[in-house]
Enzyme design. Structure first.
Site, PDB file in Angstrom:
ATOM      1  N   SER A 161       1.047  -1.587  -0.011  1.00  0.00           N
ATOM      2  CA  SER A 161       0.079   0.071  -0.416  1.00  0.00           C
ATOM      3  C   SER A 161       0.893   1.428   0.413  1.00  0.00           C
ATOM      4  CB  SER A 161      -0.979  -0.130   1.389  1.00  0.00           C
ATOM      5  OG  SER A 161      -0.157  -0.189   2.604  1.00  0.00           O
ATOM      6  N   ASN A 162       2.017   0.511   0.762  1.00  0.00           N
ATOM      7  CA  ASN A 162       2.772   2.210   0.393  1.00  0.00           C
ATOM      8  C   ASN A 162       3.554   2.656  -0.801  1.00  0.00           C
ATOM      9  OD1 ASN A 162       3.626   3.773   3.744  1.00  0.00           O
ATOM     10  ND2 ASN A 162       3.508   2.057   3.705  1.00  0.00           N
ATOM     11  N   LEU A 170      16.769  -8.458   5.626  1.00  0.00           N
ATOM     12  CA  LEU A 170      18.033  -7.313   6.195  1.00  0.00           C
ATOM     13  C   LEU A 170      18.004  -7.433   4.571  1.00  0.00           C
ATOM     14  CD1 LEU A 170      19.372  -6.797   8.352  1.00  0.00           C
ATOM     15  CD2 LEU A 170      20.469  -8.095   7.985  1.00  0.00           C
ATOM     16  N   HIS A 175       8.963   3.497   9.638  1.00  0.00           N
ATOM     17  CA  HIS A 175       9.261   1.936  10.792  1.00  0.00           C
ATOM     18  C   HIS A 175       7.813   2.223  10.984  1.00  0.00           C
ATOM     19  CE1 HIS A 175      10.583  -1.006  13.939  1.00  0.00           C
ATOM     20  NE2 HIS A 175       9.895  -0.202  14.693  1.00  0.00           N
ATOM     21  N   ASP A 194      16.389  -0.799  11.990  1.00  0.00           N
ATOM     22  CA  ASP A 194      16.298  -0.158  12.546  1.00  0.00           C
ATOM     23  C   ASP A 194      17.214   1.552  13.130  1.00  0.00           C
ATOM     24  OD1 ASP A 194      14.027  -0.771  11.618  1.00  0.00           O
ATOM     25  OD2 ASP A 194      14.059  -2.082  13.486  1.00  0.00           O
ATOM     26  N   GLU A 220       1.070   6.472   7.329  1.00  0.00           N
ATOM     27  CA  GLU A 220       2.519   6.868   6.283  1.00  0.00           C
ATOM     28  C   GLU A 220       2.671   7.186   5.097  1.00  0.00           C
ATOM     29  OE1 GLU A 220       3.491   2.259   6.470  1.00  0.00           O
ATOM     30  OE2 GLU A 220       3.821   2.230   8.542  1.00  0.00           O
TER      31      GLU A 220
END
Ligand code: GAR
Length: 192
Positions: free
Chosen positions: A15-16, A89, A106, A147, A176
């Site tokens: 969705s982002n 990662l 995040h 992060d 977001e």
């Protein structure tokens, strides 16, 4: 002037990613040139196809060194990478190859609720358990530790004690969508 070229990395529904496709569709300075995913059934693939953006599926093995992926990104002349719900990662070779040119979002206010294992719903469950009165988003550069890269922007949103983790997730996702493409546009435009 040639446009700055962004590749989106996503593992899930996307969705982002969709917000990025929409936001930059007719942009003068910036274009989304590709999607990379580790998941051949990711929802992001169908969304990319709708915008005629090429997608590349690389299974988990390729992400161990990232060698082939780095070559592919270079072939595509990618300038920046945006992680949008990418769940593996990023290999350190790739981080070095795109130093200060990889962004992540995040779904909480770092440094709280970050680190290994803290992704997706795990984050929102932890926020619920901690009885927080707010959550939000952190947009940051990616470095070799989960992060911990330099923070670019944080936006908070109020949450109620009665909110379920799913309701917290919905509130955060809205923040977001409203902010991620806009913040990245500002950072990339500064480099032009
Ligand atoms: C987003 O909430 C994003 O912040 C989170 O995954 C979701 C992806 O949603 N990312 C992480 O947890 C990374 N540690 P989307 O596929 O609908 O954009």
């Amino acid at each position: 002037m040639t446009k700055k070229r962004i590749s989106i990395f996503a593992s899930g529904g996307g969705s982002n990613a969709l917000k990025f496709f929409e936001y930059f569709e007719n942009d003068q300075d910036i274009e989304i040139v590709s999607v990379f995913t580790n998941n051949k059934s990711a929802g992001v693939i169908e969304k990319a196809e709708r915008f005629s953006i090429p997608h590349n599926v690389y299974n988990r093995n390729y992400w161990e060194t990232g060698e082939v992926i780095i070559d592919h990104l270079k072939d595509q002349k990618v300038d920046y990478i945006v992680l949008a719900g990418f769940m593996l990662l990023i290999p350190s070779e790739l981080i070095r190859a795109f130093s200060n040119r990889i962004f992540n979002i995040h779904p909480a206010l770092l440094p709280k609720f970050g680190g290994k294992g803290m992704y997706g719903m795990n984050v929102h469950r932890a926020v619920k358990e901690a009885k927080e009165s707010e959550s939000g988003i952190t947009i940051h550069f990616v470095n070799e530790h989960y992060d911990e890269g330099e923070i670019i922007s944080q936006v908070s949103c109020p949450i109620a004690l009665s909110d379920s983790p799913e309701e917290i997730a919905q509130k955060v996702l809205r923040v977001e969508h409203e902010n991620y493409p806009k913040v990245i546009a500002e950072v990339v435009r500064k480099s032009i």
